[in-house]
Design an enzyme around this catalytic site. Sequence first.
Site, short mmCIF file in Angstrom:
data_model
loop_
_atom_site.label_atom_id
_atom_site.label_comp_id
_atom_site.label_asym_id
_atom_site.label_seq_id
_atom_site.Cartn_x
_atom_site.Cartn_y
_atom_site.Cartn_z
N ASN A 1 0.81 -1.22 0.00
CA ASN A 1 0.00 0.00 0.00
C ASN A 1 0.84 1.28 0.00
O ASN A 1 0.29 2.38 0.04
CB ASN A 1 -0.98 0.01 1.19
CG ASN A 1 -0.28 -0.04 2.54
OD1 ASN A 1 0.75 0.59 2.74
ND2 ASN A 1 -0.85 -0.80 3.47
N ILE A 48 2.50 2.85 2.12
CA ILE A 48 2.40 3.78 3.26
C ILE A 48 3.06 3.16 4.49
O ILE A 48 2.85 1.99 4.80
CB ILE A 48 0.93 4.11 3.58
CG1 ILE A 48 0.27 4.86 2.41
CG2 ILE A 48 0.84 4.94 4.87
CD1 ILE A 48 0.83 6.25 2.16
N HIS A 60 -2.79 4.90 9.26
CA HIS A 60 -1.96 3.72 9.55
C HIS A 60 -2.02 3.32 11.02
O HIS A 60 -2.26 2.17 11.35
CB HIS A 60 -0.50 3.99 9.15
CG HIS A 60 0.40 2.80 9.24
ND1 HIS A 60 0.79 2.26 10.44
CD2 HIS A 60 0.99 2.05 8.28
CE1 HIS A 60 1.59 1.22 10.21
NE2 HIS A 60 1.71 1.08 8.91
N SER A 112 31.56 -24.92 16.82
CA SER A 112 31.99 -24.21 18.03
C SER A 112 30.96 -24.33 19.14
O SER A 112 31.32 -24.47 20.32
CB SER A 112 32.23 -22.72 17.72
OG SER A 112 33.38 -22.54 16.93
N GLU A 130 20.92 -14.98 13.07
CA GLU A 130 20.56 -15.18 14.48
C GLU A 130 19.11 -14.79 14.77
O GLU A 130 18.38 -15.54 15.43
CB GLU A 130 21.51 -14.38 15.39
CG GLU A 130 22.93 -14.87 15.41
CD GLU A 130 23.78 -14.27 14.30
OE1 GLU A 130 25.00 -14.55 14.27
OE2 GLU A 130 23.24 -13.49 13.47
N PHE A 153 26.29 -12.91 20.92
CA PHE A 153 25.48 -12.66 19.73
C PHE A 153 23.98 -12.76 20.00
O PHE A 153 23.18 -12.60 19.07
CB PHE A 153 25.89 -13.61 18.60
CG PHE A 153 27.29 -13.40 18.10
CD1 PHE A 153 27.91 -12.16 18.24
CD2 PHE A 153 28.00 -14.43 17.51
CE1 PHE A 153 29.21 -11.96 17.79
CE2 PHE A 153 29.30 -14.24 17.07
CZ PHE A 153 29.91 -13.00 17.20
N HIS A 176 30.58 -19.88 24.74
CA HIS A 176 31.55 -18.79 24.86
C HIS A 176 30.96 -17.71 25.75
O HIS A 176 30.76 -16.57 25.36
CB HIS A 176 31.93 -18.25 23.47
CG HIS A 176 32.59 -19.27 22.58
ND1 HIS A 176 31.96 -20.44 22.20
CD2 HIS A 176 33.82 -19.30 22.02
CE1 HIS A 176 32.78 -21.15 21.43
NE2 HIS A 176 33.93 -20.48 21.30
N ASP A 214 39.61 -13.92 21.45
CA ASP A 214 38.68 -13.20 20.58
C ASP A 214 38.40 -11.79 21.11
O ASP A 214 37.97 -10.91 20.37
CB ASP A 214 37.36 -13.96 20.44
CG ASP A 214 37.44 -15.02 19.34
OD1 ASP A 214 38.44 -15.03 18.61
OD2 ASP A 214 36.51 -15.83 19.24
N ARG A 272 33.63 -22.15 26.98
CA ARG A 272 34.56 -22.64 25.96
C ARG A 272 35.68 -23.41 26.63
O ARG A 272 36.18 -24.40 26.10
CB ARG A 272 35.12 -21.47 25.16
CG ARG A 272 36.18 -21.88 24.13
CD ARG A 272 36.71 -20.66 23.38
NE ARG A 272 37.62 -21.03 22.31
CZ ARG A 272 38.95 -20.99 22.42
NH1 ARG A 272 39.51 -20.58 23.56
NH2 ARG A 272 39.71 -21.34 21.40
#
Length: 505
Positions: free
Chosen positions: A27, A29, A104, A225, A252, A279, A303, A311, A362
């Site tokens: 639409n 919008i 809307h 991992s 993810e 993450f 981890h 890391d 880990r």
Amino acid sequence: MEGIANEACSLAGHWGLGKLIAFYDDNHISIDGDTEIAFTESVDKRFEGLGWHVIWVKNGNTGYDEIRAAIKEAKAVKDKPTLIKVTTTIGYGSPNKANSYSVHGSALGAKEVDATRKNLGWPYEPFHVPEDVKGHWSRHVPQGAALEAEWNAKFSAYEKNYKEEAAELKSIITGELPAGWEKALPTYTPESPADATRNLSQQNLNALVKVLPGLLGGSADLASSNMTLLKMFGDFQKETPEERNVRFGVREHGMGAICNGIALHSPGLIPYCATFFVFTDYMRAAIRISALSQARVIYVMTHDSIGLGEDGPTHQPIEHLASFRAMPNVLMLRPADGNETAGAYKVAVLKRKTPSILALSRQKLPQLAGTSIEGVQKGGYIISDNSSGNNPDVILIGTGSELEIAVKAADELRKEGKAVRVVSLISWELFDEQSDAYKESVFPSAVTARVSIEAGSTFGWGKIVGSKGKAIGIDRFGASAPAGRIYKEFGLTPEAVIAAAKELC
């Protein structure tokens, strides 16, 4: 526009989900105005590139036959999902607000509703359903009853010829767990070899998949991992839908959302998904929806601390444990060894209306004396204590990889004649569910000498250690170094716990 749509639709195209039909309300919008201010791509070409069949209905306002034909065409496409783009006018029929962003997110208002009724030739009172409309839709009631009777007859015949398969299907439909399933969980002793809890998690997953027909899942491109591969199964793909290793790719947010869908589809489906704990920032919205929707998703997050090593701070979670402890209806579990990892999985399977997050190491951790599957179900429990009368000199509290540090500190303090209790607080949420009497048996209110240690933010620990206790943790970002060195540099050591305890007792 949102990224999660592309993640999910990319996988749908890859898997060739021919039963999936999505309607796109074209639409033009959005809340801020016409979509041309931020969105000018060809949605058709994008979805064709994702492997979808695309149909365009140009008159979505009144083109009923066109819409019916599009649905019929979509159903006939079996090897790929279909997007039906339906071009419409937002607020169609409203004389003054149609085709505007003001319709809307806001109500039309009484005057405009009245004007719209007149414009559409709809003379009925609010909420009145005319008899011809009621009759048109009610025809589905006997049709549905006939379809259900037909399905039940087919299943009854199937059950007679394939008893084991029918029982498995029934358990997935009803959610009834197989009798004795929990006996498959592995157990460990202090003599068992030290191991990372991510590896112990894989042992549990591979034990459970043999007894839970609805268990399936995978990782966001980190299976090797996260240690989430089910060794007796292959990959779930277009040509092998019977397999249970789901390859989510680097998606993810989409992964979490897909697992929500699986969990809510049938009570007996138990999805798990995995990535590095840090993450979860990419998928927090999906985890929140799990909690809000009471979806039993098992989030396998490895981890879990600065212990991941080189890391460095981009990958080292700091505030994450505290943030999920703050999220309603989420079980945040941080097991210290094999028995606690098994206990975490038992709880995660049994909690039908709550998602669980397992924060896993880990680095290798020893199998500790005193940990147990049963203890995990309490959330917090005593793993060692040389005091009497529920009156230790000091209580040391740890989670995950730091429980070992608390144990070592307790051993040294006891050599100096101190009465020391060590508590594993694997899940604050489960502990909060316990009776006041049980909580008092673990943390007697008269004992204010309390020291906690956790490789994460100290935020929230005040409610556990109290105003007179000490919380040892990390309230800054991490650093790149081997696990052993970084623990020492950040003061996460038995010596630090001993020093804090001596200040208190």
